[in-house]
Design a protein around this motif. Structure first.
Motif, PDB file in Angstrom:
ATOM      1  N   PRO A  94      32.984  47.450  55.478  1.00  0.00           N
ATOM      2  CA  PRO A  94      32.751  48.893  55.377  1.00  0.00           C
ATOM      3  C   PRO A  94      34.054  49.684  55.361  1.00  0.00           C
ATOM      4  O   PRO A  94      34.977  49.401  56.127  1.00  0.00           O
ATOM      5  N   TRP A  95      34.115  50.668  54.494  1.00  0.00           N
ATOM      6  CA  TRP A  95      35.244  51.583  54.291  1.00  0.00           C
ATOM      7  C   TRP A  95      36.437  50.907  53.624  1.00  0.00           C
ATOM      8  O   TRP A  95      37.087  51.522  52.786  1.00  0.00           O
ATOM      9  N   LEU A  96      36.736  49.655  53.973  1.00  0.00           N
ATOM     10  CA  LEU A  96      37.799  48.966  53.251  1.00  0.00           C
ATOM     11  C   LEU A  96      37.410  48.802  51.789  1.00  0.00           C
ATOM     12  O   LEU A  96      38.268  48.876  50.908  1.00  0.00           O
ATOM     13  N   ASP A  97      36.110  48.609  51.544  1.00  0.00           N
ATOM     14  CA  ASP A  97      35.658  48.486  50.158  1.00  0.00           C
ATOM     15  C   ASP A  97      35.914  49.772  49.373  1.00  0.00           C
ATOM     16  O   ASP A  97      36.344  49.730  48.216  1.00  0.00           O
ATOM     17  N   SER A  98      35.706  50.924  50.011  1.00  0.00           N
ATOM     18  CA  SER A  98      35.950  52.193  49.318  1.00  0.00           C
ATOM     19  C   SER A  98      37.440  52.432  49.107  1.00  0.00           C
ATOM     20  O   SER A  98      37.858  52.971  48.069  1.00  0.00           O
ATOM     21  N   LEU A  99      38.267  52.056  50.086  1.00  0.00           N
ATOM     22  CA  LEU A  99      39.720  52.160  49.903  1.00  0.00           C
ATOM     23  C   LEU A  99      40.180  51.242  48.779  1.00  0.00           C
ATOM     24  O   LEU A  99      41.047  51.615  47.972  1.00  0.00           O
ATOM     25  N   TRP A 100      39.610  50.043  48.722  1.00  0.00           N
ATOM     26  CA  TRP A 100      39.928  49.096  47.654  1.00  0.00           C
ATOM     27  C   TRP A 100      39.539  49.675  46.297  1.00  0.00           C
ATOM     28  O   TRP A 100      40.295  49.600  45.330  1.00  0.00           O
ATOM     29  N   ASP A 101      38.348  50.273  46.236  1.00  0.00           N
ATOM     30  CA  ASP A 101      37.895  50.890  44.981  1.00  0.00           C
ATOM     31  C   ASP A 101      38.801  52.041  44.573  1.00  0.00           C
ATOM     32  O   ASP A 101      39.124  52.205  43.398  1.00  0.00           O
ATOM     33  N   ALA A 102      39.205  52.866  45.549  1.00  0.00           N
ATOM     34  CA  ALA A 102      40.063  54.008  45.234  1.00  0.00           C
ATOM     35  C   ALA A 102      41.384  53.543  44.633  1.00  0.00           C
ATOM     36  O   ALA A 102      41.861  54.088  43.628  1.00  0.00           O
ATOM     37  N   ALA A 103      41.989  52.514  45.242  1.00  0.00           N
ATOM     38  CA  ALA A 103      43.253  52.002  44.719  1.00  0.00           C
ATOM     39  C   ALA A 103      43.079  51.392  43.339  1.00  0.00           C
ATOM     40  O   ALA A 103      43.957  51.508  42.470  1.00  0.00           O
ATOM     41  N   HIS A 104      41.924  50.772  43.110  1.00  0.00           N
ATOM     42  CA  HIS A 104      41.708  50.082  41.839  1.00  0.00           C
ATOM     43  C   HIS A 104      41.220  51.003  40.721  1.00  0.00           C
ATOM     44  O   HIS A 104      40.986  50.532  39.605  1.00  0.00           O
ATOM     45  N   THR A 105      41.088  52.280  41.032  1.00  0.00           N
ATOM     46  CA  THR A 105      40.836  53.237  39.945  1.00  0.00           C
ATOM     47  C   THR A 105      41.965  53.176  38.934  1.00  0.00           C
ATOM     48  O   THR A 105      41.757  53.346  37.724  1.00  0.00           O
ATOM     49  N   PHE A 106      43.173  52.921  39.412  1.00  0.00           N
ATOM     50  CA  PHE A 106      44.356  52.895  38.546  1.00  0.00           C
ATOM     51  C   PHE A 106      44.652  51.496  38.005  1.00  0.00           C
ATOM     52  O   PHE A 106      45.669  51.293  37.330  1.00  0.00           O
ATOM     53  N   ILE A 107      43.769  50.535  38.314  1.00  0.00           N
ATOM     54  CA  ILE A 107      43.972  49.168  37.846  1.00  0.00           C
ATOM     55  C   ILE A 107      42.839  48.717  36.933  1.00  0.00           C
ATOM     56  O   ILE A 107      43.080  48.201  35.832  1.00  0.00           O
ATOM     57  N   ARG A 108      41.600  48.894  37.382  1.00  0.00           N
ATOM     58  CA  ARG A 108      40.466  48.383  36.617  1.00  0.00           C
ATOM     59  C   ARG A 108      40.316  49.060  35.253  1.00  0.00           C
ATOM     60  O   ARG A 108      40.041  48.387  34.255  1.00  0.00           O
ATOM     61  N   ILE A 109      40.502  50.367  35.213  1.00  0.00           N
ATOM     62  CA  ILE A 109      40.267  51.089  33.955  1.00  0.00           C
ATOM     63  C   ILE A 109      41.296  50.716  32.885  1.00  0.00           C
ATOM     64  O   ILE A 109      40.916  50.329  31.769  1.00  0.00           O
ATOM     65  N   PRO A 110      42.609  50.807  33.176  1.00  0.00           N
ATOM     66  CA  PRO A 110      43.573  50.373  32.155  1.00  0.00           C
ATOM     67  C   PRO A 110      43.465  48.889  31.837  1.00  0.00           C
ATOM     68  O   PRO A 110      43.692  48.478  30.693  1.00  0.00           O
ATOM     69  N   ALA A 111      43.107  48.055  32.830  1.00  0.00           N
ATOM     70  CA  ALA A 111      42.947  46.627  32.566  1.00  0.00           C
ATOM     71  C   ALA A 111      41.761  46.386  31.634  1.00  0.00           C
ATOM     72  O   ALA A 111      41.830  45.536  30.735  1.00  0.00           O
ATOM     73  N   GLY A 112      40.673  47.121  31.837  1.00  0.00           N
ATOM     74  CA  GLY A 112      39.528  47.002  30.941  1.00  0.00           C
ATOM     75  C   GLY A 112      39.881  47.382  29.519  1.00  0.00           C
ATOM     76  O   GLY A 112      39.467  46.726  28.558  1.00  0.00           O
ATOM     77  N   ALA A 113      40.681  48.439  29.371  1.00  0.00           N
ATOM     78  CA  ALA A 113      41.126  48.850  28.035  1.00  0.00           C
ATOM     79  C   ALA A 113      42.022  47.786  27.410  1.00  0.00           C
ATOM     80  O   ALA A 113      41.893  47.460  26.228  1.00  0.00           O
ATOM     81  N   ALA A 114      42.927  47.219  28.218  1.00  0.00           N
ATOM     82  CA  ALA A 114      43.860  46.219  27.696  1.00  0.00           C
ATOM     83  C   ALA A 114      43.136  44.945  27.278  1.00  0.00           C
ATOM     84  O   ALA A 114      43.429  44.372  26.219  1.00  0.00           O
ATOM     85  N   LEU A 115      42.187  44.483  28.084  1.00  0.00           N
ATOM     86  CA  LEU A 115      41.451  43.269  27.747  1.00  0.00           C
ATOM     87  C   LEU A 115      40.599  43.467  26.498  1.00  0.00           C
ATOM     88  O   LEU A 115      40.521  42.577  25.640  1.00  0.00           O
ATOM     89  N   ALA A 116      39.944  44.617  26.399  1.00  0.00           N
ATOM     90  CA  ALA A 116      39.124  44.889  25.219  1.00  0.00           C
ATOM     91  C   ALA A 116      39.983  44.964  23.964  1.00  0.00           C
ATOM     92  O   ALA A 116      39.606  44.452  22.901  1.00  0.00           O
ATOM     93  N   ALA A 117      41.151  45.590  24.061  1.00  0.00           N
ATOM     94  CA  ALA A 117      42.055  45.664  22.912  1.00  0.00           C
ATOM     95  C   ALA A 117      42.576  44.283  22.546  1.00  0.00           C
ATOM     96  O   ALA A 117      42.745  43.955  21.361  1.00  0.00           O
ATOM     97  N   ALA A 118      42.820  43.430  23.555  1.00  0.00           N
ATOM     98  CA  ALA A 118      43.344  42.093  23.295  1.00  0.00           C
ATOM     99  C   ALA A 118      42.361  41.228  22.525  1.00  0.00           C
ATOM    100  O   ALA A 118      42.768  40.300  21.817  1.00  0.00           O
ATOM    101  N   VAL A 119      41.064  41.509  22.669  1.00  0.00           N
ATOM    102  CA  VAL A 119      40.060  40.776  21.891  1.00  0.00           C
ATOM    103  C   VAL A 119      40.350  40.899  20.405  1.00  0.00           C
ATOM    104  O   VAL A 119      40.153  39.956  19.623  1.00  0.00           O
ATOM    105  N   MET A 120      40.822  42.074  19.994  1.00  0.00           N
ATOM    106  CA  MET A 120      41.112  42.342  18.581  1.00  0.00           C
ATOM    107  C   MET A 120      42.580  42.096  18.246  1.00  0.00           C
ATOM    108  O   MET A 120      43.105  42.673  17.297  1.00  0.00           O
ATOM    109  N   GLY A 121      43.240  41.238  18.996  1.00  0.00           N
ATOM    110  CA  GLY A 121      44.661  40.993  18.775  1.00  0.00           C
ATOM    111  C   GLY A 121      44.988  40.454  17.398  1.00  0.00           C
ATOM    112  O   GLY A 121      46.108  40.625  16.908  1.00  0.00           O
TER     113      GLY A 121
END
Length: 221
Positions: A94-121
């Motif tokens: 509890p609560w650590l999960d929300s802190l983890w999510d908050a920090a990963h706002t800046f990781i998951r979204i750009p990583a999702g974009a990068a992985l999707a773009a890499a499919v079309m490499g």
């Protein structure tokens, strides 16, 4: 190796495709489905996604299209596997999960974009940008739906709901990846439904959380 446009029988003889379209050729449509799936999964379980993709190519003989082959590098597998374990436990506290999510706002979204773009490499730059935008958008939607649900759950004092919810997300990720690989058309249909439900859930949960925090100052007076 460029899998776009290859005859299915030729592809089957040379490599094991990541997507199983049965009698449907592996073409740009299947690559777009894969890009969408990776964007969705990045917002839910990024490190598990990277590890699974890399392991599929390194140990299961699957061929990752575009620029995804780098995920099979031992260094990438090692780091993603370690972070997978850390996230598995952090996501259930509890609560650590929300802190983890908050920090990963800046990781998951750009990583999702990068992985999707890499499919079309192996495709044009326009397709890479388009899939990057799609993947980033889907990653953001999944991430914020997950983070909103966790913020609402953390208003409850008992920890059991966090563990149950996290295990449910683990199962959702596993089921989604299996469906993406084996039944891509079914996955796309389920993804469309998920996107609609995610928008509704985000709106409802943020209203709920906002009401909780508005009430707290009144309760202390």
């Amino acid at each position: 190796m460029d899998i776009a446009g290859l005859d299915p029988s030729t592809l089957a003889d040379s490599v094991k495709p990541l997507l199983d379209w049965r009698d449907v050729p592996v073409d740009l449509a299947s690559l777009a489905a894969l890009a969408a799936g990776l964007g969705w999964a990045s917002g839910l379980r990024l490190y598990a996604l990277v590890f699974v993709l890399g392991a599929l190519e390194r140990f299961a003989g699957a061929h990752l299209p575009g620029g995804l082959g780098v995920l099979a590098h031992p260094l990438v597998l090692g780091v993603s596997g370690l972070l997978l374990l850390v996230e598995f436990f952090a996501d259930k506290l509890p609560w650590l999960d929300s802190l983890w999510d908050a920090a990963h706002t800046f990781i998951r979204i750009p990583a999702g974009a990068a992985l999707a773009a890499a499919v079309m490499g192996d495709q044009s730059g326009a397709l890479q940008i388009a899939m990057g935008l799609l993947g980033g958008t889907l990653a953001a939607g999944t991430h914020f739906a997950k983070a909103s649900a966790r913020a609402a759950i953390n208003t409850s004092p008992e920890p059991v709901s966090n563990v149950v919810t996290s295990l449910g997300e683990d199962a959702l990720f596993a089921g989604g990846m299996w469906t993406l690989i084996h039944q891509p058309l079914l996955f796309l249909g389920a993804l469309a439904v998920f996107c609609v439900l995610a928008v509704v859930m985000i709106a409802m949960l943020w209203r709920f959380v906002a009401r909780i925090f508005r009430r707290r100052p009144q309760a202390t007076n």
